[in-house]
Scaffold this motif. Structure first.
Motif, PDB file in Angstrom:
ATOM      1  N   MET A 161     -29.007  29.386  -9.331  1.00 52.52           N
ATOM      2  CA  MET A 161     -27.755  30.058  -8.948  1.00 52.52           C
ATOM      3  C   MET A 161     -26.622  29.053  -8.752  1.00 52.52           C
ATOM      4  O   MET A 161     -25.469  29.343  -9.073  1.00 52.52           O
ATOM      5  CB  MET A 161     -27.947  30.933  -7.711  1.00 52.52           C
ATOM      6  N   VAL A 162     -26.964  27.864  -8.259  1.00 49.84           N
ATOM      7  CA  VAL A 162     -25.917  26.848  -8.097  1.00 49.84           C
ATOM      8  C   VAL A 162     -25.387  26.433  -9.476  1.00 49.84           C
ATOM      9  O   VAL A 162     -24.179  26.266  -9.669  1.00 49.84           O
ATOM     10  CB  VAL A 162     -26.446  25.618  -7.306  1.00 49.84           C
ATOM     11  N   ILE A 163     -26.286  26.318 -10.458  1.00 51.13           N
ATOM     12  CA  ILE A 163     -25.861  25.920 -11.821  1.00 51.13           C
ATOM     13  C   ILE A 163     -24.965  26.987 -12.463  1.00 51.13           C
ATOM     14  O   ILE A 163     -23.916  26.672 -13.022  1.00 51.13           O
ATOM     15  CB  ILE A 163     -27.099  25.609 -12.703  1.00 51.13           C
TER      16      ILE A 163
ATOM     17  N   ALA B 123     -31.159  28.130   0.671  1.00 49.00           N
ATOM     18  CA  ALA B 123     -31.076  29.555   0.336  1.00 49.00           C
ATOM     19  C   ALA B 123     -30.356  30.311   1.440  1.00 49.00           C
ATOM     20  O   ALA B 123     -29.640  31.265   1.191  1.00 49.00           O
ATOM     21  CB  ALA B 123     -32.476  30.131   0.135  1.00 49.00           C
ATOM     22  N   SER B 124     -30.532  29.842   2.701  1.00 51.39           N
ATOM     23  CA  SER B 124     -29.830  30.540   3.781  1.00 51.39           C
ATOM     24  C   SER B 124     -28.398  30.047   3.928  1.00 51.39           C
ATOM     25  O   SER B 124     -27.512  30.803   4.277  1.00 51.39           O
ATOM     26  CB  SER B 124     -30.591  30.375   5.095  1.00 51.39           C
ATOM     27  N   THR B 125     -28.140  28.749   3.650  1.00 52.39           N
ATOM     28  CA  THR B 125     -26.773  28.258   3.892  1.00 52.39           C
ATOM     29  C   THR B 125     -25.844  28.495   2.703  1.00 52.39           C
ATOM     30  O   THR B 125     -24.669  28.735   2.881  1.00 52.39           O
ATOM     31  CB  THR B 125     -26.747  26.758   4.267  1.00 52.39           C
ATOM     32  N   ILE B 126     -26.394  28.393   1.458  1.00 51.33           N
ATOM     33  CA  ILE B 126     -25.511  28.700   0.317  1.00 51.33           C
ATOM     34  C   ILE B 126     -25.509  30.195   0.167  1.00 51.33           C
ATOM     35  O   ILE B 126     -26.435  30.778  -0.365  1.00 51.33           O
ATOM     36  CB  ILE B 126     -26.009  28.051  -0.988  1.00 51.33           C
TER      37      ILE B 126
ATOM     38  N   PRO C  95     -25.726  19.768   3.760  1.00 54.03           N
ATOM     39  CA  PRO C  95     -24.274  19.971   3.898  1.00 54.03           C
ATOM     40  C   PRO C  95     -23.471  19.395   2.729  1.00 54.03           C
ATOM     41  O   PRO C  95     -22.417  19.916   2.379  1.00 54.03           O
ATOM     42  CB  PRO C  95     -23.932  19.237   5.197  1.00 54.03           C
ATOM     43  N   ALA C  96     -23.986  18.314   2.109  1.00 51.74           N
ATOM     44  CA  ALA C  96     -23.260  17.737   0.963  1.00 51.74           C
ATOM     45  C   ALA C  96     -23.256  18.725  -0.200  1.00 51.74           C
ATOM     46  O   ALA C  96     -22.207  19.003  -0.801  1.00 51.74           O
ATOM     47  CB  ALA C  96     -23.905  16.418   0.540  1.00 51.74           C
ATOM     48  N   ILE C  97     -24.422  19.307  -0.513  1.00 51.61           N
ATOM     49  CA  ILE C  97     -24.499  20.266  -1.616  1.00 51.61           C
ATOM     50  C   ILE C  97     -23.711  21.516  -1.262  1.00 51.61           C
ATOM     51  O   ILE C  97     -22.929  22.045  -2.056  1.00 51.61           O
ATOM     52  CB  ILE C  97     -25.980  20.636  -1.895  1.00 51.61           C
TER      53      ILE C  97
END
Length: 457
Positions: free
Chosen positions: A224-226, A74-77, A315-317
């Motif tokens: 949110m990623v979807i 949630a913080s990195t994306i 990091p991969a996602i």
């Protein structure tokens, strides 16, 4: 004011200079070789842990593996993936993305080590609750004499965790996408209203503590990623003939640096492009900075290596998946060459070109969810450092300071604060990476023992 902005700019550039890159990237490569590429050999096992196959409700900790990864993601994306990628392409062209990938692959090994340490060396706060994070693994792993390093990390994180960048870019997106096209005048009052709405939403979640934060993140992050993924796939399908060309260009331009338009580094444009890609990659996935270990350190597990494996998927996602989607959307629509826009505005143009009418609103929805979920997580990081420095009974004061800074972020043009936070982020990496590199052999030993136990299990 201008002098202050110039000082902050210099501070940020200096903090993100060559020594830090050697520490982050050189350190990450050392960890990869030391572990003999261990994180990549066990990706399947990491996914099983994430799915809850090994969960035990009696393990110490507060939140599940999935909630820990969701909280960290949630913080990195966030803005790094939407605004940061646009900035990288605007300055460096398609090749910048390749160097962001390299930084992510190295970052996976860094995340594995830092988050394994966060569980291996958990400490207790002033009221006896188990806590994890760089300040605790410095103290527990290296000993009391290293306390100044732990304090340095915590002080930097108090500033680094302030949400002004996210709020500032979210305000920008709302103004560009919603207010201006509909003839609403952008003023101090309209910005203040945006700030107050964000304050209300954030206060409800963060004053409820880690459990409420992780439960909210667990619901928000995957959805949110979807949504973002579906929107970008739609764009790529519309421009499908362009996709192979740009995927190739990302790789070939990484070594040609034909589109790079900033100062050279290490004697050439290629050096400048590598620096840009790695800096944006590090800013996007935060590997080695020390934020994620604070979320992963709270996970319910008695096996540190499991948490390291789950963390490594971050990091991969974040960079290999979400950043690549953004980059392709900006490249195939051609806006990166036809427009002077930068940051969020450039990504918005790509969405609007490909999905006229609703594209920019879909992006605004994604940006709002990305930003707001980041607001929740960063407050948790800040209160954790506050508790380490001043005791658990004082940590709630940070939330009030944090909420006030949201209004600051919404109402001012924050290049000064941005550079302060960007630079402080860089400083957080110094204690995190120093302690990780010293303690790395212990992680390798723990990992070997863990996989022997798993074989015999």
């Amino acid at each position: 004011m201008e002098t202050l902005e110039l000082i902050a700019q210099k501070y940020s550039d200096y903090a993100w200079g060559l020594p830090l890159l050697i520490l982050l990237i050189g350190g990450g490569i050392y960890l990869l070789i030391l572990s003999r590429f261990l994180p990549f050999r066990f990706i399947g096992h990491a996914v099983n842990v994430l799915r809850g196959k090994y969960d035990n409700p009696d393990d110490p900790g507060e939140i599940s593996h999935f909630q820990a990864l969701s909280t960290a993601l949630a913080s990195t994306i966030g803005m790094g993936n939407i605004a940061g990628v646009a900035v990288a392409i605007n300055i460096g062209g398609p090749g910048a993305m390749f160097w962001m990938w390299i930084s992510a692959i190295i970052g996976m090994s860094t995340k594995f080590f830092t988050c394994t340490l966060a569980v291996m060396y958990r400490g207790k706060d002033s009221v006896g609750n188990i806590q994890g994070g760089p300040m605790y693994f410095i103290m527990e792993g290296l000993g009391k004499s290293w306390k100044p390093l732990a304090v340095f990390f915590s002080v930097c994180a108090l500033i680094g965790a302030l949400p002004v960048f996210n709020v500032n870019q979210l305000k920008q997106a709302i103004n560009d996408i919603l207010l201006v096209p509909n003839g609403i005048e952008v003023s101090f009052m309209s910005n203040l209203c945006i700030g107050l709405v964000l304050v209300a939403i954030t206060a409800v979640v963060i004053l409820g503590g880690l459990n409420r934060i992780s439960k909210t993140a667990e619901k928000l992050v995957p959805s949110m990623v979807i949504i973002y993924f579906v929107a970008v796939v739609f764009i790529l399908f519309a421009y499908r003939s362009e996709v192979p060309k740009y995927l190739m260009l990302m790789i070939t331009d990484a070594f040609d640096a034909n589109y790079f338009k900033k100062e050279e580094f290490l004697g050439g444009v290629l050096g400048g492009l590598i620096l840009l890609g790695i800096r944006r990659g590090a800013f996007s996935n935060e590997a080695g900075i020390g934020t994620a270990p604070m979320a992963h350190g709270a996970s319910k597990t008695s096996e540190p290596v499991r948490e390291g494996l789950v963390a490594m998927l971050g990091p991969a996602i974040d960079t290999l998946f979400v950043c690549t989607l953004t980059a392709l959307a900006i490249l195939v629509t051609g806006v990166w060459q036809s427009s002077d826009a930068n940051g969020v505005s450039l990504t918005a143009m790509a969405f609007n070109d490909a999905i006229p009418g609703i594209g920019k609103y879909v992006l605004l929805l994604c940006i709002a969810t990305f930003s707001i979920s980041s607001l929740f997580t960063y407050s948790y990081y800040g209160t954790k450092c506050m508790s380490f420095l001043f005791g658990d009974h004082n940590k709630h004061y940070y939330n009030y300071f944090y909420i006030a800074s949201i209004l600051l972020g919404a109402t001012t043009s924050l290049s000064l604060m941005l550079n302060l936070i960007d630079g402080t982020f860089a400083l957080m990496a110094i204690p995190t990476m120093t302690a990780t590199l010293i303690l790395a052999p212990k992680v390798v030993k723990e990992a070997k023992a863990y996989f022997i136990r798993m074989k015999n299990h």
